[in-house]
Design a protein around this motif. Structure first.
Motif, mmCIF file in Angstrom:
data_model
loop_
_atom_site.group_PDB
_atom_site.id
_atom_site.type_symbol
_atom_site.label_atom_id
_atom_site.label_comp_id
_atom_site.label_asym_id
_atom_site.label_seq_id
_atom_site.Cartn_x
_atom_site.Cartn_y
_atom_site.Cartn_z
ATOM 1 N N SER A 318 0.848 -1.198 0.000
ATOM 2 C CA SER A 318 0.000 0.000 0.000
ATOM 3 C C SER A 318 0.881 1.244 0.000
ATOM 4 O O SER A 318 2.100 1.162 -0.182
ATOM 5 C CB SER A 318 -0.949 -0.015 1.199
ATOM 6 N N TYR A 319 0.265 2.405 0.230
ATOM 7 C CA TYR A 319 0.948 3.688 0.120
ATOM 8 C C TYR A 319 1.465 4.158 1.478
ATOM 9 O O TYR A 319 0.818 3.957 2.510
ATOM 10 C CB TYR A 319 -0.006 4.747 -0.426
ATOM 11 N N GLN A 320 2.604 4.841 1.453
ATOM 12 C CA GLN A 320 3.136 5.398 2.688
ATOM 13 C C GLN A 320 2.167 6.418 3.279
ATOM 14 O O GLN A 320 2.063 6.564 4.504
ATOM 15 C CB GLN A 320 4.494 6.054 2.422
ATOM 16 N N GLU A 321 1.438 7.090 2.417
ATOM 17 C CA GLU A 321 0.448 8.064 2.877
ATOM 18 C C GLU A 321 -0.560 7.414 3.814
ATOM 19 O O GLU A 321 -0.928 7.975 4.857
ATOM 20 C CB GLU A 321 -0.260 8.672 1.659
ATOM 21 N N ILE A 322 -0.988 6.206 3.487
ATOM 22 C CA ILE A 322 -1.965 5.515 4.326
ATOM 23 C C ILE A 322 -1.311 4.971 5.590
ATOM 24 O O ILE A 322 -1.883 5.060 6.692
ATOM 25 C CB ILE A 322 -2.643 4.384 3.533
ATOM 26 N N PHE A 323 -0.106 4.421 5.467
ATOM 27 C CA PHE A 323 0.589 3.926 6.660
ATOM 28 C C PHE A 323 0.713 5.036 7.699
ATOM 29 O O PHE A 323 0.528 4.809 8.897
ATOM 30 C CB PHE A 323 1.985 3.407 6.291
ATOM 31 N N ASP A 324 1.037 6.239 7.234
ATOM 32 C CA ASP A 324 1.198 7.360 8.158
ATOM 33 C C ASP A 324 -0.143 7.773 8.766
ATOM 34 O O ASP A 324 -0.217 8.111 9.954
ATOM 35 C CB ASP A 324 1.832 8.546 7.433
ATOM 36 N N LEU A 325 -1.207 7.749 7.970
ATOM 37 C CA LEU A 325 -2.508 8.177 8.473
ATOM 38 C C LEU A 325 -3.055 7.228 9.531
ATOM 39 O O LEU A 325 -3.648 7.659 10.521
ATOM 40 C CB LEU A 325 -3.505 8.290 7.317
ATOM 41 N N VAL A 326 -2.873 5.908 9.325
ATOM 42 C CA VAL A 326 -3.395 4.937 10.298
ATOM 43 C C VAL A 326 -2.354 4.599 11.355
ATOM 44 O O VAL A 326 -2.637 3.807 12.275
ATOM 45 C CB VAL A 326 -3.879 3.652 9.587
ATOM 46 N N ASP A 327 -1.144 5.178 11.222
ATOM 47 C CA ASP A 327 -0.062 4.981 12.182
ATOM 48 C C ASP A 327 0.277 3.500 12.362
ATOM 49 O O ASP A 327 0.434 2.995 13.473
ATOM 50 C CB ASP A 327 -0.437 5.589 13.546
ATOM 51 N N ASP A 328 0.378 2.808 11.225
ATOM 52 C CA ASP A 328 0.682 1.375 11.273
ATOM 53 C C ASP A 328 1.277 0.959 9.926
ATOM 54 O O ASP A 328 0.573 0.917 8.916
ATOM 55 C CB ASP A 328 -0.581 0.566 11.558
ATOM 56 N N ASN A 329 2.586 0.645 9.928
ATOM 57 C CA ASN A 329 3.243 0.230 8.691
ATOM 58 C C ASN A 329 2.870 -1.172 8.245
ATOM 59 O O ASN A 329 3.236 -1.586 7.136
ATOM 60 C CB ASN A 329 4.768 0.317 8.850
ATOM 61 N N THR A 330 2.178 -1.925 9.092
ATOM 62 C CA THR A 330 1.729 -3.256 8.685
ATOM 63 C C THR A 330 0.259 -3.256 8.271
ATOM 64 O O THR A 330 -0.365 -4.315 8.187
ATOM 65 C CB THR A 330 1.951 -4.286 9.812
ATOM 66 N N ASP A 891 10.142 -0.083 10.758
ATOM 67 C CA ASP A 891 10.367 0.669 9.527
ATOM 68 C C ASP A 891 11.161 -0.127 8.497
ATOM 69 O O ASP A 891 11.749 0.448 7.581
ATOM 70 C CB ASP A 891 11.101 1.976 9.839
ATOM 71 N N ILE A 892 11.192 -1.450 8.643
ATOM 72 C CA ILE A 892 11.943 -2.297 7.715
ATOM 73 C C ILE A 892 11.072 -2.605 6.506
ATOM 74 O O ILE A 892 10.049 -3.282 6.611
ATOM 75 C CB ILE A 892 12.394 -3.602 8.391
ATOM 76 N N MET A 893 11.462 -2.105 5.344
ATOM 77 C CA MET A 893 10.717 -2.358 4.110
ATOM 78 C C MET A 893 11.119 -3.710 3.527
ATOM 79 O O MET A 893 12.302 -4.018 3.418
ATOM 80 C CB MET A 893 10.982 -1.253 3.095
ATOM 81 N N THR A 894 10.138 -4.499 3.154
ATOM 82 C CA THR A 894 10.411 -5.790 2.543
ATOM 83 C C THR A 894 10.105 -5.814 1.052
ATOM 84 O O THR A 894 10.575 -6.690 0.331
ATOM 85 C CB THR A 894 9.589 -6.893 3.227
ATOM 86 N N ASN A 895 9.311 -4.869 0.594
ATOM 87 C CA ASN A 895 8.918 -4.828 -0.818
ATOM 88 C C ASN A 895 8.589 -3.387 -1.172
ATOM 89 O O ASN A 895 7.913 -2.695 -0.406
ATOM 90 C CB ASN A 895 7.702 -5.734 -1.043
ATOM 91 N N ALA A 896 9.075 -2.928 -2.298
ATOM 92 C CA ALA A 896 8.822 -1.552 -2.731
ATOM 93 C C ALA A 896 8.890 -1.502 -4.250
ATOM 94 O O ALA A 896 9.840 -2.013 -4.850
ATOM 95 C CB ALA A 896 9.844 -0.589 -2.114
ATOM 96 N N PHE A 897 7.890 -0.875 -4.869
ATOM 97 C CA PHE A 897 7.880 -0.819 -6.324
ATOM 98 C C PHE A 897 7.127 0.408 -6.815
ATOM 99 O O PHE A 897 6.214 0.910 -6.150
ATOM 100 C CB PHE A 897 7.252 -2.082 -6.918
ATOM 101 N N GLN A 910 4.552 12.102 -8.570
ATOM 102 C CA GLN A 910 4.011 11.766 -7.263
ATOM 103 C C GLN A 910 2.510 11.503 -7.287
ATOM 104 O O GLN A 910 1.938 11.158 -6.246
ATOM 105 C CB GLN A 910 4.314 12.907 -6.282
ATOM 106 N N LYS A 911 1.868 11.653 -8.433
ATOM 107 C CA LYS A 911 0.427 11.401 -8.471
ATOM 108 C C LYS A 911 0.130 9.939 -8.184
ATOM 109 O O LYS A 911 -0.866 9.612 -7.532
ATOM 110 C CB LYS A 911 -0.139 11.792 -9.838
ATOM 111 N N PHE A 912 0.990 9.035 -8.674
ATOM 112 C CA PHE A 912 0.855 7.614 -8.388
ATOM 113 C C PHE A 912 2.129 7.173 -7.661
ATOM 114 O O PHE A 912 3.081 6.688 -8.284
ATOM 115 C CB PHE A 912 0.658 6.815 -9.677
ATOM 116 N N PRO A 913 2.176 7.360 -6.357
ATOM 117 C CA PRO A 913 3.422 7.122 -5.611
ATOM 118 C C PRO A 913 3.768 5.645 -5.492
ATOM 119 O O PRO A 913 2.981 4.754 -5.858
ATOM 120 C CB PRO A 913 3.118 7.735 -4.236
ATOM 121 N N ASN A 914 4.965 5.388 -4.973
ATOM 122 C CA ASN A 914 5.422 4.011 -4.771
ATOM 123 C C ASN A 914 4.493 3.271 -3.810
ATOM 124 O O ASN A 914 3.822 3.863 -2.960
ATOM 125 C CB ASN A 914 6.834 3.996 -4.184
ATOM 126 N N LYS A 915 4.525 1.952 -3.935
ATOM 127 C CA LYS A 915 3.836 1.098 -2.968
ATOM 128 C C LYS A 915 4.876 0.329 -2.162
ATOM 129 O O LYS A 915 5.936 -0.037 -2.681
ATOM 130 C CB LYS A 915 2.878 0.134 -3.665
#
Length: 932
Positions: A318-330, A891-897, A910-915
């Motif tokens: 998913s997006y870092q934007e959402i991880f930050d909003l829900v305060d959960d990287n998992t 904060d350990i990333m296992t997959n990024a694309f 940045q309109k379609f950011p990394n996942k």
């Protein structure tokens, strides 16, 4: 008189040459696993004769004196082993197996924890698709390689940057890498790698092995011959807070009885109602059997069978934007609520039952292993499908993000309102009431949409009804594999051996979709809903199967696409190994023939003349040559070098542009070309040992395949890169120092660069048939290959404490991992200057579009403690507790694309950011085992 004296002296000189000689042969193996020990020194002590064991642990001494003597084997990491034998003139005595005990008790102790890591990564790599899991755990004395297998795995470290298709996996000499993706799925072993599949031998990189030709990333051979298992019972129960929570497994082996029969059985169960990541679950049971009949000292027959059905709930990036909003990287977007219960939208089911038969013939100089295997691989994952105009059900769909409401990159009142909804899980209506906001999949809403569709269509003729708005589908990829294999390992003399073999692999792979759940709907109409939207006046184009137009499908029916790829591969290889007092030399040759053909079972409306029936047969003749040498300066210092050149047939899953739609292969499809080499220096002193290596690999004519939804044309797209070049280079270092006899410090590290090295051709194929396939240039030169750390180091302390206590603390740092690039983000844009006529603005935009982000650097601290308890001489128990990521680094990333979507309007990168996907925090593993 002088003549008589000369003849007497000549006769005396000839006597030694006429003296009768004796010979002895055998093999050197490890006590716990039965694995062969290559490179061991075997000596006849009172005769001063020493030879080195070959890759199968085999040896031959042919110039010995008759009589009683002592045979001694010496190998690093093992206790010396000796046996007394009697040699007879003009005979070869078979000494059998010289069994050497492993001195590294820590390795034995950590086996349970390492097995858990292996099992967990085998599951996780299916999620990210990185295929980073390493199998070469048989190389237990290589410090760096052990670190790369386990200590660097939180970021899915890939040995030398290579995908697992460049590592060969064998079982009893039969290579099991598939012809579709070139890989072996370790999940099919069912988590039994420390029990049923613990007997394994490995070759690192281009190293030589007796069981096969190997590959540039190394090879491993799982040995399931019954006689290689130690008799007795071994059982354990374990808890871990990861994909599954509970695990129980047991193994029992009879050994070979007086009638020549032996049996080994193993079983395992793994379960979690919900894993550590919300919305996941896990259910699996596995079973294994090895049955052997030893007919005599020369012949034996072994039947191996195993399988492990797995059902689990998966996760998605998913997006870092959402991880930050829900305060959960998992955060996991792949589940939602239905009738108050959690339901996963990504259910993965796998079952790979395998049966294998091996006939082994051996004498003093030769071992012949002839085997056949049947293997059925079943893999499916679920997904949600919608009609062309219905809302996307994904909770993290980009139009539901706050950034979708930005104005020229800046927040707006609408974006702030959406951000608050993500934070709180609700919005406030104008009258002040709370309105729930879906941060997960809303299953009830999709059922409601189907219910309303049923109501609207209730009065229509059946032929006019359009069926469900949403459907839950299975995406299936199954294979049937038949393998036939025969290998020979022949010792020519004391210093030279010859290996070779022939392998045939027939594969039939089926790809199709089925309806898993109509979700309250009446049926699903088998058409391409996006083509229906774009070509409303052409009813044939939208048909997935013109032979059955407008077919109404129900639960269990196949729909969408249905095709088979049949493939055959024949391999022959030959290898020579020479072990001299100061030199070890090996060289080998492989020849290979590969063919594959698509057979379509549906006549697709977007390719009516090129989708149904058998297509073109694609044939490739390829080969490989490799050589290696080790110079033994003395008994403690060694210099080694390896080199190889090969061509290999393209994998059939990457050979077709849009195989779900049509039988169109990549234009100019050609074999890959790979050149590789490495050089290393190894030292081995009583307290200090290690190795430093440098490697270089260049690949060309590769193909890569991507699939994604294209927003510009509103359809699913297949994107193929052809003519890709990659380069892998770096250095590796592994060292161990014994501070005391029981305390060892280790260090392992690598610094490498994995990059693209050209501008390949990209081919875009639109599944709705709106446009013909398009070729374009993709600017990837010097971009980094993503998804794995290119710099990593680990330092650790092992303490084999008194009274059978064991302790380990180690720390790893991993960095220089890059986000995997999407080719559509790097296509040539000849009209870009028209949108940005100012030079400075154009250069800034080009730099923005060409940016490749890095994944987070990661630091991980791990600790383990355990205890071995001997109840009596026959019964022992072990207690293991390990904690990985002890500092709870989340904060350990296992997959990024990079996404396949691209902004063709404003060219906003940045309109379609990394996942991204992240590892969980601290991971615990508690195991209790018993042996007798």
């Amino acid at each position: 008189m002088k003549l008589k004296l000369f003849l007497l002296m000549l006769l005396m000189a000839a006597v030694p040459a006429l003296a009768q000689r004796a010979a002895v042969s055998g093999s050197v193996v490890e006590a716990d696993t039965g694995n062969p020990i290559a490179g061991a020194l075997v000596t006849l002590q009172n005769q001063g004769i020493t030879v080195t064991t070959g890759p199968a642990g085999d040896f031959l001494i042919s110039n010995a004196d008759p009589g009683v003597t002592t045979l001694t084997a010496i190998a690093y990491g093992h206790a010396d082993a000796s046996m007394t034998i009697e040699l007879f003139a003009n005979q070869t005595v078979n000494a059998g197996r010289i069994i050497m005990a492993n001195n590294d008790l820590n390795t034995t102790y950590y086996e349970e924890a390492q097995d858990m890591w292996f099992d967990e990564n085998a599951l996780d790599e299916e999620e990210g698709g990185a295929q980073s899991i390493q199998a070469l755990t048989g190389a237990s004395d290589d410090i760096y390689y052990n670190a790369s297998n386990y200590n660097f795995q939180p970021m899915y470290f890939r040995f030398r940057g290579l995908d697992s298709q460049y590592q060969s996996v064998y079982m009893n000499g039969i290579e099991l890498n598939d012809l579709a993706r070139g890989r072996f799925s370790y999940s099919s072993l069912g988590g039994m790698t420390s029990r049923a599949f613990r007997n394994r031998t490995a070759a690192i990189g281009l190293g030589a092995a007796a069981y096969g030709f190997g590959d540039i990333g190394g090879s491993t051979n799982f040995n399931t011959i019954t006689s290689s298992y130690s008799p007795g019972f071994n059982g354990s129960v374990a808890y871990t807070n990861s994909n599954y929570m509970l695990r129980a497994m047991a193994t029992y082996s009879t050994g070979i009885n007086k009638d020549g029969w032996g049996l080994t059985l193993s079983a395992i169960g793994r379960w979690a109602d919900e894993g550590e990541i919300e919305g996941t679950f896990y259910n699996s049971f596995g079973a294994f059997m090895s049955l052997e009949k030893v007919f005599n000292s020369h012949h034996s027959l072994t039947l191996t069978a195993f399988g492990a059905p797995i059902q689990r709930g998966g996760t998605s990036a998913s997006y870092q934007e959402i991880f930050d909003l829900v305060d959960d990287n998992t955060y996991n977007p792949s589940w939602g609520w239905q009738d108050g219960k959690k339901r996963s939208a990504k259910v993965i089911e796998q079952f790979d039952p395998t049966a294998m038969l091996n006939w082994i013939y051996k004498n003093d100089k030769t071992i012949v292993n002839t085997g056949a295997a049947l293997r059925w691989t079943h893999y499916s994952t679920t997904g949600l499908t919608r009609s062309g105009n219905s809302p996307d059900p994904r909770p993290d769909y980009y139009k539901r993000l706050p950034s979708a409401y930005f104005d020229d990159g800046m927040p707006t009142p609408e974006s702030e309102m959406v951000a608050d909804a993500w934070r709180n899980g609700f919005t406030i209506s104008p009258d002040g009431t709370r309105v729930p906001f879906d941060r997960q999949i809303n299953w009830d809403a999709m059922y409601q949409a189907n219910y309303l569709a049923n109501m609207e269509q209730e009065g229509l003729p059946y032929s006019d009804r359009k069926g469900s708005v949403y459907v839950f589908e299975n995406r299936v990829s199954n294979q049937f594999q038949f393998h036939l294999n025969s290998d020979i390992n022949h010792r020519i003399n004391d210093y030279m051996s010859l290996q070779g073999g022939v392998h045939i692999n027939y594969t039939s792979a089926d790809y199709y979709k089925t309806v898993r759940d109509l979700m309250g709907g009446e049926f699903w109409r088998d058409v391409d809903t996006f083509a229906e939207r774009d070509f409303p006046e052409d009813p044939e184009v939208l048909q997935n199967d013109l032979n059955n137009p407008n077919r109404r499908v129900k639960e269990g029916d196949r729909f969408g696409y249905d095709y088979t790829i049949n493939a055959v591969q024949v391999t022959g290889w030959l290898q020579n190994m020479i072990n001299l007092p100061q030199w070890d030399i090996n060289y080998g040759l492989k020849m290979q023939y590969t063919q594959f053909q698509r057979d379509g079972h549906m006549r697709n409306g977007r390719a009516p003349e090129n989708s149904y029936g058998k297509g073109e047969i694609h044939r490739f003749d390829t080969g490989a040559f490799k050589a290696g040498a080790t110079y033994k300066a003395d008994g403690r210092n060694f210099i080694s070098a390896h080199a190889s050149y090969e061509t290999r047939a393209p994998l059939f899953e990457y050979a077709y542009i849009s195989p779900r739609i049509k039988d169109t292969a990549i234009n100019g499809l050609a074999p890959e070309r790979i050149i590789s080499g490495d050089i290393s220096y190894t030292w081995n002193y009583r307290r200090f040992r290690g190795s430093i290596s440098a490697f270089w690999t260049h690949m060309s004519d590769l193909t890569e395949k991507f699939s994604y939804y294209d927003d510009q044309y509103g359809t699913f797209m297949n994107y193929v890169l052809k003519g890709v070049r990659r380069q892998y280079k770096g250095v590796e270092l592994g060292m161990a120092y014994k501070i005391t006899p029981s305390v060892t410090a280790t260090f392992a590290g690598t610094y490498a660069r994995y990059q693209y090295k050209n501008r390949p051709t990209g081919i875009k194929s639109y599944e709705n048939g709106m446009m013909d396939d398009i070729e374009t240039k993709v600017y990837l030169n010097n971009f980094f290959i993503g998804g794995t750390p290119q710099t990593a180091c680990n330092i650790g302390i092992d303490w084999a404490a008194p009274k059978q206590w064991f302790f380990n603390v180690n720390a790893s740092w991993m960095g220089d991992a890059y986000v995997s690039v999407s080719p559509i983000r790097h296509e040539e844009l000849p009209d870009l200057w028209q949108h940005f006529p100012d030079k400075a603005e154009l250069e800034a935009k080009m730099h923005s579009l060409a940016q490749q982000d890095k994944m987070n650097n990661a630091f991980v601290l791990n600790a383990s403690v355990g205890k071995l308890v001997y109840i009596n001489r026959k019964v022992s128990m072990n207690f293991n507790l390990s904690a990985t990521n002890l500092l709870n680094n989340r904060d350990i990333m296992t997959n990024a694309f990079q996404q396949g979507r691209f902004d063709y309007t404003n060219y906003d990168a940045q309109k379609f950011p990394n996942k991204y996907q992240y590892a969980q925090g601290i991971r615990l593993f508690l195991n209790v085992g018993v042996r007798f």
